[in-house]
Design a protein around this motif. Structure first.
Motif, PDB file in Angstrom:
ATOM      1  N   LYS A  79      15.937 -48.571 -84.551  1.00 59.20           N
ATOM      2  CA  LYS A  79      15.309 -48.283 -83.121  1.00 59.20           C
ATOM      3  C   LYS A  79      14.002 -48.230 -82.640  1.00 59.20           C
ATOM      4  O   LYS A  79      13.371 -47.905 -83.557  1.00 59.20           O
ATOM      5  CB  LYS A  79      15.594 -46.411 -82.708  1.00 59.20           C
ATOM      6  N   GLU A  80      13.616 -48.712 -81.710  1.00 57.83           N
ATOM      7  CA  GLU A  80      12.359 -48.962 -81.037  1.00 57.83           C
ATOM      8  C   GLU A  80      11.993 -48.127 -80.262  1.00 57.83           C
ATOM      9  O   GLU A  80      12.689 -46.981 -79.758  1.00 57.83           O
ATOM     10  CB  GLU A  80      12.464 -50.447 -80.356  1.00 57.83           C
ATOM     11  N   THR A  81      10.519 -47.206 -81.086  1.00 53.20           N
ATOM     12  CA  THR A  81      10.230 -46.210 -80.171  1.00 53.20           C
ATOM     13  C   THR A  81       8.848 -47.080 -78.976  1.00 53.20           C
ATOM     14  O   THR A  81       8.721 -47.576 -79.258  1.00 53.20           O
ATOM     15  CB  THR A  81       9.213 -45.680 -81.071  1.00 53.20           C
ATOM     16  N   LYS A  82       8.992 -45.760 -77.845  1.00 50.17           N
ATOM     17  CA  LYS A  82       8.404 -46.145 -76.812  1.00 50.17           C
ATOM     18  C   LYS A  82       6.816 -46.076 -77.414  1.00 50.17           C
ATOM     19  O   LYS A  82       6.603 -45.484 -77.488  1.00 50.17           O
ATOM     20  CB  LYS A  82       9.336 -45.936 -75.853  1.00 50.17           C
ATOM     21  N   LYS A  83       6.641 -47.471 -76.642  1.00 51.35           N
ATOM     22  CA  LYS A  83       4.840 -47.290 -76.692  1.00 51.35           C
ATOM     23  C   LYS A  83       4.741 -46.160 -75.484  1.00 51.35           C
ATOM     24  O   LYS A  83       4.570 -45.978 -74.773  1.00 51.35           O
ATOM     25  CB  LYS A  83       4.907 -48.552 -76.282  1.00 51.35           C
ATOM     26  N   LYS A  84       3.330 -45.468 -76.496  1.00 51.34           N
ATOM     27  CA  LYS A  84       2.771 -44.740 -75.580  1.00 51.34           C
ATOM     28  C   LYS A  84       1.484 -44.849 -74.693  1.00 51.34           C
ATOM     29  O   LYS A  84       0.956 -45.736 -75.192  1.00 51.34           O
ATOM     30  CB  LYS A  84       2.243 -43.574 -76.825  1.00 51.34           C
ATOM     31  N   ARG A  85       1.060 -45.163 -74.021  1.00 50.43           N
ATOM     32  CA  ARG A  85       0.107 -45.362 -72.918  1.00 50.43           C
ATOM     33  C   ARG A  85      -0.831 -44.478 -72.756  1.00 50.43           C
ATOM     34  O   ARG A  85      -0.911 -43.878 -72.902  1.00 50.43           O
ATOM     35  CB  ARG A  85       1.114 -46.000 -71.883  1.00 50.43           C
TER      36      ARG A  85
END
Length: 85
Positions: A79-85
């Protein structure tokens, strides 16, 4: 007193058709079971098995069976984690 006793055989009715069918069916069933039990107990002769092998064509090469491939384990992508911006 001897005149009062009746020593004649009892009257037995004739068996019906279904009673005869049931009686002979039970006899045939018992004979079939005995044959089956004897077939299990008594060994089969080797010559009979050798005779049945003669009917099969013999090749000089042994028959190669295809190897069964192992079922591939399906890997689920992580599961790919969302990149934090």
């Amino acid at each position: 007193m001897a005149a009062e006793l009746d020593f004649s055989p009892p009257e037995i009715p004739e068996p019906t058709f279904m009673e005869n069918v049931l009686r002979y069916g039970l006899f045939f069933g018992a004979i079939f079971q005995l044959i089956c039990v004897l077939a299990i107990i008594l060994p089969v002769s080797k010559s009979h098995k050798a005779d049945s092998d003669n009917f099969e064509p013999k090749n000089s090469e042994p028959v190669k069976k295809p190897k069964a491939t192992a079922p591939q384990i399906s890997k689920k992508p992580k599961k790919e984690t969302k990149k934090k911006r």
